[in-house]
Structure formats: structure tokens, C-alpha cells
Design a protein around this motif. Structure first.
Motif, PDB file in Angstrom:
ATOM      1  N   GLN A  13     -35.200 -14.712  89.868  1.00 42.60           N
ATOM      2  CA  GLN A  13     -36.494 -14.322  90.434  1.00 42.60           C
ATOM      3  C   GLN A  13     -36.452 -12.915  91.032  1.00 42.60           C
ATOM      4  OE1 GLN A  13     -37.770 -16.823  93.644  1.00 42.60           O
ATOM      5  NE2 GLN A  13     -35.981 -16.389  94.899  1.00 42.60           N
ATOM      6  N   VAL A  14     -37.685 -12.411  91.284  1.00 41.49           N
ATOM      7  CA  VAL A  14     -37.852 -11.087  91.889  1.00 41.49           C
ATOM      8  C   VAL A  14     -38.249 -11.311  93.338  1.00 41.49           C
ATOM      9  CG1 VAL A  14     -39.322  -9.047  91.899  1.00 41.49           C
ATOM     10  CG2 VAL A  14     -38.613 -10.044  89.742  1.00 41.49           C
ATOM     11  N   LEU A  15     -37.693 -10.499  94.249  1.00 35.82           N
ATOM     12  CA  LEU A  15     -38.101 -10.632  95.640  1.00 35.82           C
ATOM     13  C   LEU A  15     -38.854  -9.379  96.069  1.00 35.82           C
ATOM     14  CD1 LEU A  15     -36.548 -12.634  98.208  1.00 35.82           C
ATOM     15  CD2 LEU A  15     -36.998 -10.318  98.963  1.00 35.82           C
ATOM     16  N   LEU A  16     -40.079  -9.603  96.612  1.00 29.20           N
ATOM     17  CA  LEU A  16     -40.918  -8.466  97.000  1.00 29.20           C
ATOM     18  C   LEU A  16     -41.341  -8.625  98.461  1.00 29.20           C
ATOM     19  CD1 LEU A  16     -42.626 -10.045  94.361  1.00 29.20           C
ATOM     20  CD2 LEU A  16     -43.043  -7.643  93.992  1.00 29.20           C
ATOM     21  N   ASP A  17     -41.868  -7.543  98.983  1.00 29.59           N
ATOM     22  CA  ASP A  17     -42.443  -7.588 100.338  1.00 29.59           C
ATOM     23  C   ASP A  17     -43.823  -8.239 100.245  1.00 29.59           C
ATOM     24  OD1 ASP A  17     -42.474  -6.418 103.219  1.00 29.59           O
ATOM     25  OD2 ASP A  17     -44.441  -5.962 102.329  1.00 29.59           O
ATOM     26  N   ARG A  18     -44.100  -9.209 101.149  1.00 26.05           N
ATOM     27  CA  ARG A  18     -45.330  -9.987 101.007  1.00 26.05           C
ATOM     28  C   ARG A  18     -46.592  -9.164 101.256  1.00 26.05           C
ATOM     29  NH1 ARG A  18     -48.190 -13.222 104.559  1.00 26.05           N
ATOM     30  NH2 ARG A  18     -49.804 -14.289 103.384  1.00 26.05           N
ATOM     31  N   SER A  19     -46.530  -8.257 102.245  1.00 29.69           N
ATOM     32  CA  SER A  19     -47.736  -7.461 102.543  1.00 29.69           C
ATOM     33  C   SER A  19     -48.121  -6.623 101.336  1.00 29.69           C
ATOM     34  CB  SER A  19     -47.477  -6.527 103.726  1.00 29.69           C
ATOM     35  OG  SER A  19     -46.926  -7.249 104.763  1.00 29.69           O
ATOM     36  N   LEU A  20     -47.108  -6.007 100.737  1.00 28.64           N
ATOM     37  CA  LEU A  20     -47.370  -5.155  99.579  1.00 28.64           C
ATOM     38  C   LEU A  20     -47.858  -5.998  98.401  1.00 28.64           C
ATOM     39  CD1 LEU A  20     -47.126  -2.158  98.868  1.00 28.64           C
ATOM     40  CD2 LEU A  20     -44.892  -2.647  97.890  1.00 28.64           C
ATOM     41  N   TYR A  21     -47.229  -7.167  98.254  1.00 29.38           N
ATOM     42  CA  TYR A  21     -47.599  -8.071  97.154  1.00 29.38           C
ATOM     43  C   TYR A  21     -49.070  -8.462  97.282  1.00 29.38           C
ATOM     44  CZ  TYR A  21     -48.231 -12.497  94.740  1.00 29.38           C
ATOM     45  OH  TYR A  21     -48.742 -13.500  93.960  1.00 29.38           O
ATOM     46  N   ALA A  37     -37.222  -2.225 104.853  1.00 27.75           N
ATOM     47  CA  ALA A  37     -38.066  -1.015 104.811  1.00 27.75           C
ATOM     48  C   ALA A  37     -38.295  -0.578 103.367  1.00 27.75           C
ATOM     49  CB  ALA A  37     -37.383   0.097 105.595  1.00 27.75           C
ATOM     50  N   ARG A  38     -37.242  -0.676 102.532  1.00 27.97           N
ATOM     51  CA  ARG A  38     -37.384  -0.246 101.137  1.00 27.97           C
ATOM     52  C   ARG A  38     -38.323  -1.181 100.385  1.00 27.97           C
ATOM     53  NH1 ARG A  38     -33.741   3.841  99.754  1.00 27.97           N
ATOM     54  NH2 ARG A  38     -35.004   3.897  97.879  1.00 27.97           N
ATOM     55  N   LEU A  39     -38.252  -2.488 100.722  1.00 32.04           N
ATOM     56  CA  LEU A  39     -39.155  -3.432 100.058  1.00 32.04           C
ATOM     57  C   LEU A  39     -40.605  -3.131 100.433  1.00 32.04           C
ATOM     58  CD1 LEU A  39     -37.322  -6.904 100.239  1.00 32.04           C
ATOM     59  CD2 LEU A  39     -37.189  -5.142  98.488  1.00 32.04           C
ATOM     60  N   ALA A  40     -40.793  -2.777 101.714  1.00 35.14           N
ATOM     61  CA  ALA A  40     -42.160  -2.474 102.169  1.00 35.14           C
ATOM     62  C   ALA A  40     -42.730  -1.267 101.433  1.00 35.14           C
ATOM     63  CB  ALA A  40     -42.140  -2.222 103.673  1.00 35.14           C
ATOM     64  N   LYS A  41     -41.825  -0.406 100.947  1.00 36.61           N
ATOM     65  CA  LYS A  41     -42.294   0.793 100.220  1.00 36.61           C
ATOM     66  C   LYS A  41     -42.457   0.526  98.725  1.00 36.61           C
ATOM     67  CE  LYS A  41     -40.499   4.238 103.340  1.00 36.61           C
ATOM     68  NZ  LYS A  41     -39.338   5.079 103.626  1.00 36.61           N
ATOM     69  N   GLY A  42     -42.171  -0.730  98.290  1.00 35.96           N
ATOM     70  CA  GLY A  42     -42.425  -1.053  96.878  1.00 35.96           C
ATOM     71  C   GLY A  42     -41.198  -1.302  96.042  1.00 35.96           C
ATOM     72  N   ASP A  43     -40.007  -1.109  96.610  1.00 41.91           N
ATOM     73  CA  ASP A  43     -38.818  -1.442  95.837  1.00 41.91           C
ATOM     74  C   ASP A  43     -38.677  -2.961  95.785  1.00 41.91           C
ATOM     75  OD1 ASP A  43     -38.383   1.197  95.566  1.00 41.91           O
ATOM     76  OD2 ASP A  43     -36.819   1.355  97.109  1.00 41.91           O
ATOM     77  N   ILE A  44     -37.832  -3.434  94.897  1.00 38.73           N
ATOM     78  CA  ILE A  44     -37.664  -4.888  94.777  1.00 38.73           C
ATOM     79  C   ILE A  44     -36.180  -5.246  94.718  1.00 38.73           C
ATOM     80  CG2 ILE A  44     -39.851  -5.369  93.605  1.00 38.73           C
ATOM     81  CD1 ILE A  44     -38.285  -5.349  90.950  1.00 38.73           C
ATOM     82  N   LEU A  45     -35.938  -6.553  94.969  1.00 37.90           N
ATOM     83  CA  LEU A  45     -34.595  -7.102  94.753  1.00 37.90           C
ATOM     84  C   LEU A  45     -34.704  -8.082  93.589  1.00 37.90           C
ATOM     85  CD1 LEU A  45     -33.688  -8.056  98.450  1.00 37.90           C
ATOM     86  CD2 LEU A  45     -32.760  -6.116  97.156  1.00 37.90           C
ATOM     87  N   VAL A  46     -33.667  -8.197  92.812  1.00 41.21           N
ATOM     88  CA  VAL A  46     -33.672  -9.226  91.763  1.00 41.21           C
ATOM     89  C   VAL A  46     -32.470 -10.137  91.980  1.00 41.21           C
ATOM     90  CG1 VAL A  46     -34.875  -7.852  90.021  1.00 41.21           C
ATOM     91  CG2 VAL A  46     -32.393  -7.791  90.092  1.00 41.21           C
ATOM     92  N   SER A  47     -32.664 -11.410  91.623  1.00 38.11           N
ATOM     93  CA  SER A  47     -31.546 -12.340  91.801  1.00 38.11           C
ATOM     94  C   SER A  47     -30.539 -12.150  90.664  1.00 38.11           C
ATOM     95  CB  SER A  47     -32.052 -13.778  91.834  1.00 38.11           C
ATOM     96  OG  SER A  47     -32.456 -14.159  90.548  1.00 38.11           O
ATOM     97  N   GLU A  48     -29.315 -12.620  90.921  1.00 42.22           N
ATOM     98  CA  GLU A  48     -28.236 -12.412  89.942  1.00 42.22           C
ATOM     99  C   GLU A  48     -28.557 -13.000  88.562  1.00 42.22           C
ATOM    100  OE1 GLU A  48     -24.619 -14.450  90.766  1.00 42.22           O
ATOM    101  OE2 GLU A  48     -23.410 -13.070  89.596  1.00 42.22           O
ATOM    102  N   VAL A  72     -33.422  -2.211  94.122  1.00 44.68           N
ATOM    103  CA  VAL A  72     -32.454  -1.672  95.087  1.00 44.68           C
ATOM    104  C   VAL A  72     -31.272  -2.594  95.311  1.00 44.68           C
ATOM    105  CG1 VAL A  72     -34.001  -0.147  96.345  1.00 44.68           C
ATOM    106  CG2 VAL A  72     -33.817  -2.558  97.027  1.00 44.68           C
ATOM    107  N   GLY A  73     -31.395  -3.818  94.851  1.00 43.69           N
ATOM    108  CA  GLY A  73     -30.260  -4.729  95.044  1.00 43.69           C
ATOM    109  C   GLY A  73     -30.318  -5.934  94.116  1.00 43.69           C
ATOM    110  N   VAL A  74     -29.135  -6.464  93.833  1.00 43.85           N
ATOM    111  CA  VAL A  74     -29.044  -7.724  93.090  1.00 43.85           C
ATOM    112  C   VAL A  74     -28.414  -8.715  94.053  1.00 43.85           C
ATOM    113  CG1 VAL A  74     -27.955  -8.914  91.144  1.00 43.85           C
ATOM    114  CG2 VAL A  74     -28.759  -6.551  90.869  1.00 43.85           C
ATOM    115  N   TYR A  75     -29.137  -9.800  94.360  1.00 43.59           N
ATOM    116  CA  TYR A  75     -28.624 -10.741  95.366  1.00 43.59           C
ATOM    117  C   TYR A  75     -28.214 -12.055  94.704  1.00 43.59           C
ATOM    118  CZ  TYR A  75     -33.335 -12.799  95.183  1.00 43.59           C
ATOM    119  OH  TYR A  75     -34.509 -13.366  94.759  1.00 43.59           O
ATOM    120  N   TYR A  76     -27.255 -12.718  95.352  1.00 40.36           N
ATOM    121  CA  TYR A  76     -26.812 -14.024  94.865  1.00 40.36           C
ATOM    122  C   TYR A  76     -27.927 -15.022  95.115  1.00 40.36           C
ATOM    123  CZ  TYR A  76     -22.117 -12.034  94.892  1.00 40.36           C
ATOM    124  OH  TYR A  76     -21.018 -11.258  94.675  1.00 40.36           O
TER     125      TYR A  76
END
Lengths: 852, 233
Positions: free
Chosen positions: A655-663, A603-614, A643-647
Motif C-alpha cells: 500500500q501507499v501511505l499519504l498525509d490525510r489532510s493532503l489526501y 513534514a515531507r508527507l504533508a508536502k505531497g511525498d509518499i511512503l510505499v510499503s515493502e 521518500v521511504g519504503v517501510y516494512y
């Protein structure tokens, strides 16, 4: 009697040395072999690294040429109209480029480079050779699908001028025609052309089906011309940006260098183990000549002359060993180039150039290192020899008495090294050499505790062994203690090799398990589709609409998840991005840091937040819940909250992870580069995969793999990456085995008369041989016992310091039994191999010979 | 014969002890001794009496804890290690009980060793070596290696090595201790003969009174103290 110079003259020492070395051929061989192997490993790794580095530089420079800046537009590229506008505005030093990694029907990948021959000259000097060959230029511009290849590339593809050949470009089979094989006058230009497929820019646009845009526009600005750069920046349409060349290659280069640093460090390890062997054999050579040195001292040879003599002897051994090591290193280097470039290719960057270079500096490094290591190592026994009073040097036990001091002194040196190492590791820096310096100091520091540990262990063994095997059993550990100066260095060398084997096995095992868990949490599809990928690059070729339509209508599919992998521009430079339609990011195990509930992530990604890899978070210093990353969208800059740093172990650049619809909206990009099929029945994944591959073949060339195969491929690449590491550990163990052999031979030679007496008293050859095996068992057993804690410590440092600094990865340490079992087996094999020759000699010796 | 005003050897209040575990064992207790030129002096004593230690101190092989050692006017106790070694190289010849020939050098090379150390030209050294090896009766064994010689032959070569560079002082530590009686007698005779022929001075330590019979003067060493033995002969 008087004479002129009062010094030990070269020829005398030369005679003494050469005759001693020739009289003790096996020891001499061991000494030379220790140096040769150490030098060979260093040189071979250096050659492999230099070749990979050169291949990387040439592969990147061939396509970027002399450009200082480049204009890019994210995944959309640069519209032709934007380029035309810049030209209209009087910007002349620009050239449009289309660049793709392409796959021929067989052989290695190539780089398709579409360029404008009229704008190119200042950028890529190797194209100057096209000038006089005007007919080639005419053909390049007029023949449909016209391409140029370097003569060696043409030969590799088996295509002659005028003939057609095929390439997979963006997952589509395309036909090209070879119209020329330019041969620039300069060797460097000829090499730069290798692996390139050159076409006119319009031909490249046709081949890549992008008639209205270029991948980028190269810009050549006079050094430091900031005004002109700013002028160009203001002329650019929204979504386009100008940046210095190499911004994207920088992180890749950093990662390759980190990988290479790891290899360098491991190769130095082989040299360090070799140094222990040199120390061992040189000490023995000195001890063996105790009486000779004593006599020389009594006859008036000074301490400094003895010291210089021993060092000169070591230098001769070092020179011979180094020479052999250079020859061996060059041939090993040729083999390791393939291993290293393959790993670089798999993990980091698709290298189009793979030639082997033998840089003179590699040879120089090996020679200097070999000579310095030998002489520096020999300086310790040389100092011992020189320091002895003639009185003490004349007595047989004197050197071993000095070795008694060795216990205290080496423990002190070990303690000091441990402190230095710990201090180096505690310095907050990302410098890899600093980390390796600390790691080496700690591990070698522990090796310096080998004498004290050996003395203690042997003391503990004497009684039980006496009970088990009588006097001979009790004598074995005492023999080891009595010759502590050699036995403890042999134990230290073997302990180092075995501890590295343990440490690396734990690290690799932990890495494997971490990756397996990570794959479990991320690879939840049953069948995966993507364009063909090359090297460490993510699949960025869009799937065609026909493919997507086919997938939507496919039977037995519960759901299709789509992903767009691309590169996007951010305020911190271009980064890899993955826009996913349904990110499986609800598993807590995936996160290193999370600022929200895992369940809320989609839900947060859909609102424009992102995750970044470690790795990206480490590289750019980003934290979840604190930092934002400014993304260059088509609507302008947007500071997205992290909002998060993922392994993530798929990419070392991050890399950056985003919501595809928003992208899709923000980057005006609907393309899909990968799809995951979730089937109604997962057991059918292999059959579905085959069917999809077959039925999609007429539409687009894709990689279609069931989940299991994808995992297998991941682990194949993984194992390939560590193949060279394993080879280095085996080499280091080989050198350590020579150390144990040398120590055993030393024991035997020293105790020759004792053995003779024992044989005279009725000890059989078999019993004498068993005694040798007892000694080697004690050496191997002690080395293993000491190697276990050292190996575990090494694994901790590799996992939590080295890997983190080198690649930005967190690995979860796993302690399984197999590294320890394997280490025990390794030590047992090394010790047994070392015992064979001495035991055989003992078995076949006669009392009279030994007593003579 | 040297016309130097100094006595050949003067030792004053020399003491020496060794560490044995936690304790120190005194080996020499304030030894005083003066030896004139042109003498063969024997120091007679039982094993452990300190006679070899005294010889080592005289040769600068070992250092006294206290006292002074003068050889041919040079105070060895004032010299540093390097200078002591160079002094020994030029002025002292040593004969060991176990011969201490260098296994990897031939007879000729072993004997030439002190000359080489003193920087004598090889041609001149070869002449001296051949002459001396001939005198010890092994002129035909110049190219042999020590392990091809008997014990007596090895000690003859060791004598030649001790004398070849014409040292002022020859020190012999139990030179017959590792030989049978007959061979030992022959070696002693040769040693005395060569010493006198070459106007050298010899200090011999031995536990054998028979060996001491070649000496002009015999001293007795007992528990680290030196006493006058038989009267000067």
C-alpha cells in the motif's frame, strides 16, 4: 534343453516377489505406508489448493462476469451522471455495479451485487434464468429491499421466499426481502450464484446510502478493440478511468498462488521423505535377497531381468501405496480445504464460495508422482542388485561392500546437488518454483552427505560407548556403520524431516518476532475503531459523522488519530492507500529504505511525498529517493516522490501511505475509515473500548478493540496461517519415523544369528533390547546433529529468498533455543517410537529361535 | 552322447586375482585344462587353493583376468555378460555347497526354475520335475518348502535343479561340504549316478579325497596351479 523365450518370466518373479513381500509383512507395510503417506499429502494439498483457487475464481468471476474492462473512480466510485452520459453517447455495452462484502446475522460473509437487470444480460450469464421468471423480475424492481439468493444460500440463511432477512452493509444493519431463488440450468451458473445477494442497482444504492454513484461500471468490449476503449476514455469525466478487468485481482491472485506454491513445496517434501523410506526399504529388500539374487544369476537370470524384476516389484508396491494414498489424500483433502480457504480468507481475499472439489487432475498428479517416485527410487537398489556379479551376490557382505562405495558416490551426488541448488538460488528471478528447486537441491544435497557423516560420527562414538557399556556398547555404532546403506538413508530421511522442522520453526519464530516488533512501532493507539472488515480487505467503510463527533467529546482521551483506507488509481494500476492524520513513522526500525531523516517524514508527507510499503515496492520495483508514483487525483495526475519504503506485514499486495489532510484535498474525500484513541490512562483501554462499543452501537456497527485484543487477533490469524505447515512437518516426521523403524528391523533381521549367538552366550533380553535403543539413539542423535546446520540454512533460505520472492516481506532472523530443543525432542520421540517394536521383539526372543 | 568335435572343456592360460585392500592377490596362475566328454572330473584342493574360483570361471559366474575358457565349443571369454548368462542358463547346471534353494519357492518350483528360465511349457516342465524329484527320492515332497527339509534332502533337490534342464556340464562346488559323512556319501553316489544316466559331464571341486573317488579323473589344485592327480581311472 532348449525352449523359446529366454527371459525371466513374469509369473516366476511375481511368485518370488509376492511371497517375499508376504513373508516380510512389516517391511512391506512400511514401504506401502511411505508411498501412501507421501501421495496422500500431495493429493490433499492439491485438492485444498485447487478448491481455494476455484473458490477465488468463482468469487471474483461471479461479480465481474464477462466484463472485459471497468470504469472506476477511486474511492468516490462512478457518478450516476457519468454513466448516463456514456449511454447518451451511444456506449451500450456497459452496466453499473454496486458491490459490497456484507455480513449476515450468522454464517459466512456474502457479496451484495447491485445490478441493472436490463443492462446485465451480456455480462453475467447466470442471470439469464431471470428472463422467463418475469414475476421475480417485477418483484426485484418494485419491492423495497428486494433481493435474490441462490437456493443453497437462502437455506444457509434460513430464509424463504417472501421472508425478510438482515445484513450488515457498510457497518449498518439493513433489512432485505427475499423475492426469489433463481436456479440457472447450468451447474457452473448455479455455483456462481452461491454466496451472492443480488439486488436491483437502485436497491443497492439505497442499502449502501450512495444514491448518486455506482461502485464501478462494467464494460464489455470486443477483444482487442482499443479504439472503443480510447473513445470511452476520452468521454470520461476527470477522476474516472477505464482499465482491464482483473487489474486489481491480479496481485491478490499472485499472492494466493505464492501461498499455494509454499504448500505444494511442503507437500513435495513429505513425498521426498517418503522416497527416502522407499529407498531404504527397497535397498533392504535387495540386500536381504542377496543370496537369492546370486542364485538366480548363477542359474542364468540376466542383469536386466533382475533390474526389471526389482523395478516391477517397486511398481507393485507403488501401485498399492498410491491407491491407499489417493483414498487417504481425498479424505485429508476435505479437512485441509477448510484450513487453506480460511488462511486465504484471513490474509488475502474474502472467499464467498467454499465448496470442496476433487479435481481428477489432483488424483492423476498423485498417482503419477507416487508411481514415478517409487520406481525411480527403487531403480538405485535395483541397479545395485543387477550390477552384482553372481560371485559377489552370493557372498553376504558383498552388498555392504558396494555400500562402502555409496559413501563416496553419495557425497559426490550431494556436492553436485549443492552446486546446482546454489546456482538456481543465485539466478536473479522472482520465480518461486525456481527458488524452491534451488532450496530442495541444497537440502537434499546435504542429505546425501549423511553416509559420510554417519561413518565419521559412528567412528567417533565407538570408543566412548565401549568404555561406557563394554563390547555391546562398542558394537552398536559398528552395527550402524556395517549396514550403512540402510542406516544412512534412515538418518538422511529423519535429518530432512527434523531440519525442516527446525527451519520452519526458526522462520515462523523470526516472522512472529518481526511482526511483534512491527506492531510495537505501528500500533501506538490504546483503542482502535473501524468498520467490520472481511477477509484480507482493509476496512473501507466510512465512520459516520456521529461517531466522529462522539469520539471528539469522549472523556479521558488525549488524542484521536484518524485514517482513511481506500483504493486509489495510479499510473501503475489501482493500489491500496492509507491516508493518516498522524503517521507514527519516526521510528527507524520501520524502514527498509529512507531517503530523508525519519523525523522529517511527517513534514515531507504533508508536502505531497509518499511512503510505499515493502511488498508494493517489490511488486512495482520502486525505490526510495529515486522513483515517483503517479497518483490519479481529482485534479489530474500527480507524480508523488517516494521518500521511504517501510516494512508492512498487514498486506501482501502492498500500500501507499499519504498525509490525510493532503489526501482529503487531492481526492476530494473527507471520509474516515479508522480511528485510534490515545488515552490519558492506557490501563483503562479495555474499559474504554467496552464503553465505546456499547455507546456507539445505536449509531453504527463498528469493531472496537483495545490494543491488546488487536494484537491477539493478529497472532491468531498468524498461527492459523501456519497450522497446515505444522501439520505437514508432523506428517513428514511420521514418514521418517517409519524409515528409522525400517532400518532397525533391517539391522535386526540381518544380525539375527549374531543376536542369537549373543543370547546363547548369556546376553539377557533386557541387554539385547538396550542394544537396540543404543542403535536407535545413534540414528536419532546423528540425524539431529546433521539437521541443526541444515535447518539453520533452510531458515536462512526461507527467510531471505522464499518469503521475499513470495510475499515481498523482509523478516529479521531470530535464533532462539526452542526450535533446537523441539527438534531434539522430535528426533528423540521418532527414534524411540521406532525402537519400541524391535526392542520388544529382542526382549522376548530366544537364542534357539534366532540361531535357527 | 554329444558327437561334437570339440572337447567338452578347454581352458588356456587362465589367471585371476582379487583386490585385497591396496594389494591384489593372485588366485589362479595360468591354468590350462582340457576335459573330454562323458567324464566325471574332480578337482581336489585345500581351502583357498583357487578351486572354487576356477569353477566360477568355468561357469561364467566370474571372469578370468586373462586366458580363454571354451565350453562345448563356445569361448566364454569372448561373450559379454548377458550372453554368458544366457549360455549358463541353457548349458550349465550348478550345485552349491550351501544348496542355495529359494526359501519362498516349493520343492517343485525350485526344481522347475531352470526350465521356466529356458521357456519350457509348464505342463512339460511339471513332468520332468516330478520324474527327477522322484529319482532323487523325494517324490512326496513336491509341495514342501526348503526350510521343511533336512540338509541332505535340500541337496538332493539342488541336484535335481542342476540336472532338470539337461545341461551339458554340471558344476558342483563342495556338494557334500555341509553334510554329514553318511548323507554326503549318498549324495555323491546319486550325483554320479544321475550324471551318467543322463549322459552329462560333471566337474566337481572338493577338498575331500573320498568325494573325489567318484571321479573318472582327479586333478589337484595347489596355490592356483593345476597339477595332474592320480592317473585317469
Amino acid at each position: 534343453m532348449t525352449g523359446s523365450p529366454s527371459r525371466l518370466r513374469g509369473p516366476l518373479w511375481f511368485r518370488l516377489t509376492t511371497r517375499h513381500l508376504l513373508a516380510h509383512r512389516l517391511q512391506t507395510f512400511l514401504m506401502v505406508a511411505g508411498v501412501a503417506l507421501g501421495v496422500a499429502v500431495v493429493i490433499s494439498i492439491d485438492i485444498a489448493n485447487q478448491s481455494a483457487e476455484r473458490a477465488f475464481t468463482m468469487s471474483t468471476q461471479a461479480v465481474t462476469g464477462r466484463a472485459t474492462h471497468e470504469i472506476t473512480g477511486g474511492s468516490d466510485g462512478v457518478p450516476v451522471s457519468a454513466y448516463a452520459e456514456l449511454r447518451r453517447q451511444g456506449i451500450r455495452s456497459i452496466a453499473p455495479v454496486i458491490e459490497r462484502l456484507v455480513i449476515p446475522t450468522s454464517g459466512r460473509p456474502l457479496t451484495l451485487l447491485g445490478m441493472d437487470p436490463f443492462a446485465e444480460a451480456p455480462f453475467r450469464p447466470y442471470l439469464e434464468s431471470l428472463g422467463p421468471q418475469s414475476s421475480i423480475l417485477d418483484d426485484l424492481l418494485t419491492v423495497p429491499g428486494a433481493a435474490l439468493l441462490a437456493p443453497d444460500t437462502a437455506a444457509e440463511l434460513g430464509v424463504a421466499v417472501g421472508e425478510a432477512f438482515e445484513l450488515d452493509i457498510d457497518a449498518n444493519r439493513r433489512r432485505l426481502v427475499l423475492v426469489g431463488t433463481p436456479t440457472p440450468a447450468r451447474e457452473s451458473h448455479r455455483r456462481a450464484l452461491t454466496g451472492l445477494v443480488l439486488t436491483d442497482i437502485s436497491t443497492a444504492q439505497e442499502l449502501t446510502a450512495q444514491p448518486t454513484r455506482f461502485d464501478r461500471v462494467d464494460v464489455l468490449l470486443p477483444s482487442g478493440d482499443e479504439t472503443e476503449r480510447q473513445r470511452i476514455a476520452t468521454l470520461l469525466a476527470p477522476g474516472l478511468s477505464i482499465a482491464a478487468v482483473g487489474a486489481e485481482a491480479g496481485p491478490v491472485r499472485e499472492m494466493i498462488q505464492a501461498f499455494q506454491t509454499n504448500l505444494y513445496a511442503l507437500s513435495l517434501l513429505a513425498l521426498i521423505v517418503g522416497m527416502f523410506l522407499i529407498f531404504n526399504t527397497m535397498t533392504f529388500a535387495v540386500v536381504q535377497r542377496t543370496e537369492l539374487i546370486g542364485t538366480l544369476r548363477a542359474l542364468g537370470v540376466t542383469r536386466s531381468e533382475i533390474f526389471r524384476g526389482v523395478c516391477a516389484e517397486a511398481a507393485v508396491v507403488g501401485l498399492v501405496g498410491t491407491t491407499i494414498g489417493v483414498v487417504l489424500g481425498i479424505s485429508l483433502g476435505r479437512g485441509s480445504v477448510d484450513m487453506v480457504t480460511q488462511t486465504v480468507n484471513d490474509l488475502f481475499y474474502a472467499l464467498t464460495v467454499r465448496s470442496v472439489a476433487i479435481p481428477p487432475m489432483s488424483i492423476v498428479k498423485g498417482v503419477v508422482l507416487g508411481l514415478i517416485a517409487t520406481v525411480a527410487t527403487a531403480a538405485f537398489p535395483a541397479r545395485e542388485a543387477a550390477a552384482a556379479q553372481p560371485r559377489t551376490a552370493l557372498s553376504r557382505s558383498a552388498m555392504e561392500e558396494t555400500a562402502g562405495d555409496l559413501v563416496t558416490r553419495s557425497a559426490a551426488v550431494g556436492g553436485a546437488l549443492l552446486l546446482v541448488g546454489t546456482a538456481l538460488l543465485l539466478i536473479p528471478s522472482r520465480d518461486l518454483w525456481l527458488a524452491f528447486g534451488g532450496l530442495f537441491a541444497v537440502i537434499v544435497g546435504l542429505a546425501f552427505f549423511a553416509p559420510v557423516a554417519t561413518r565419521w560420527l559412528m567412528g567417533a562414538c565407538a570408543k566412548p560407548m565401549g568404555r561406557l557399556w563394554g563390547a555391546l556398547g562398542a558394537a552398536a555404532p559398528r552395527d550402524v556403520t556395517r549396514s550403512l546403506s540402510r542406516t544412512s538413508t534412515a538418518i538422511a530421511a529423519l535429518m530432512l524431516a527434523v531440519s525442516v522442522a527446525i527451519g520452519l520453526r526458526i522462520m515462523i519464530g523470526s516472522f512472529r518476532t518481526t511482526v511483534a516488533v512491527w506492531l510495537d512501532t505501528t500500533l501506538r493507539g490504546d483503542v482502535y475503531l473501524s468498520g467490520k472488515t472481511l477477509g484480507g480487505t482493509a476496512a473501507t467503510t466510512p465512520l459516520e459523522e456521529g461517531v466522529l463527533a462522539y469520539l471528539r467529546d469522549l472523556d479521558g482521551v488525549d488524542r484521536v488519530d484518524l485514517v482513511r483506507s481506500t483504493s486509489i488509481d495510479t499510473a501503475r494500476g489501482p493500489v491500496q492507500a492509507s491516508a493518516s492524520s498522524r503517521p507514527y513513522f519516526d521510528d527507524l526500525r520501520l524502514y527498509k529504505e529512507l531517503a530523508v531523516d525519519a523525523a522529517d517524514v511527517p513534514a515531507r508527507l504533508a508536502k505531497g511525498d509518499i511512503l510505499v510499503s515493502e511488498p508494493l515496492a517489490t511488486r512495482l520495483g520502486l525505490s526510495a529517493g529515486v522513483d515517483r508514483l503517479s497518483l490519479s487525483t481529482v485534479r489530474g495526475e500527480r507524480a508523488a516522490r517516494i521518500v521511504g519504503v517501510y516494512y508492512d506485514y498487514a498486506s501482501t499486495q502492498g500500500q501507499v501511505l499519504l498525509d490525510r489532510s493532503l489526501y482529503s484535498v487531492e481526492f476530494d474525500d473527507d471520509a474516515v475509515t479508522g480511528a485510534a484513541l490515545i488515552l490519558d490512562d492506557a490501563a483503562r483501554s479495555a474499559a474504554v473500548s467496552d464503553r465505546v462499543a456499547r455507546e456507539l452501537a445505536p449509531i453504527q456497527t463498528l469493531r472496537v478493540r483495545p490494543n491488546r485484543e488487536l494484537r491477539r487477533e493478529v497472532f491468531e490469524v498468524f498461527d492459523q496461517a501456519f497450522a497446515i505447515t505444522r501439520a505437514l512437518v508432523i506428517l513428514a516426521t511420521g514418514v521418517a519415523t517409519l524409515g528409522v523403524l525400517s532400518a532397525l528391523l533391517a539391522l535386526q533381521l540381518e544380525r539375527r544369528r549374531d543376536y542369537g549367538m549373543l543370547r546363547a552366550l548369556g546376553v539377557t533380553g533386557r541387554q539385547a533390547a538396550r542394544h537396540v535403543f543404543m542403535q536407535t539413539g545413534l540414528l536419532g542423535g546423528s540425524a539431529t546433529l546433521l539437521a541443526i546446520p541444515t535447518g539453520v540454512l533452510l531458515a536462512v533460505l526461507l527467510i531471505y529468498v522464499i518469503n521475499r520472492r513470495a510475499f515481498g516481506w523482509t523478516l529479521h532472523m531470530q535464533l532462539a533455543a526452542d526450535p533446537f530443543v523441539a527438534a531434539f525432542a522430535l528426533a528423540a520421540i521418532a527414534a524411540a517410537a521406532a525402537a519400541l517394536l524391535p526392542a520388544w521383539r529382542m526382549w522376548n526372543s530366544r537364542a534357539a529361535e534366532l540361531l535357527r | 552322447m554329444n558327437d561334437s568335435p570339440h572337447p567338452l572343456l578347454r581352458i588356456q592360460g587362465v589367471t585371476k586375482s582379487y583386490r585385497e585392500g591396496e594389494r591384489r592377490r593372485a588366485v589362479l596362475h595360468g591354468v590350462d585344462l582340457e576335459i573330454e566328454r562323458g567324464q566325471i572330473t574332480a578337482i581336489l584342493g585345500e581351502s583357498g587353493s583357487g578351486k572354487s574360483t576356477l569353477l566360477n570361471v568355468i561357469g561364467g559366474i566370474d571372469v578370468a583376468d586373462a586366458g580363454e575358457v571354451w565350453v562345448d565349443g563356445t569361448n566364454l571369454t569372448r561373450l559379454d555378460e548377458e550372453s554368458r548368462t544366457l549360455f549358463r542358463r541353457r548349458h550349465i547346471g550348478i550345485v552349491f555347497q550351501f544348496f542355495n534353494l529359494i526359501d519362498t519357492l516349493t520343492v517343485a518350483e525350485n526344481v522347475a526354475l531352470p526350465l521356466e528360465l529356458c521357456g519350457v511349457a509348464p505342463a512339460r516342465a511339471s513332468e520332468s520335475v516330478a520324474d527327477l524329484v522322484d529319482k532323487v527320492g523325494l517324490g512326496d515332497r513336491l509341495d514342501s518348502f526348503p526350510d521343511q527339509l533336512s540338509g541332505g534332502e535340500q541337496q538332493r533337490i539342488a541336484l535335481a535343479r542342476a540336472l532338470v534342464h539337461e545341461p551339458t556340464l554340471i558344476l558342483a562346488d563342495e556338494p557334500t561340504g555341509n553334510l554329514d559323512e553318511h548323507t554326503g556319501d549318498a549324495i555323491l553316489e546319486l550325483l554320479a549316478q544321475l550324471t551318467r544316466q543322463r549322459h552329462a559331464n560333471l566337474v566337481l571341486v572338493t577338498h575331500s579325497s573320498k568325494a573325489a573317488s567318484i571321479a573318472d579323473r582327479v586333478l589337484v589344485m595347489r596355490d592356483g596351479e593345476l597339477t595332474q592327480g592320480s592317473a585317469e581311472r
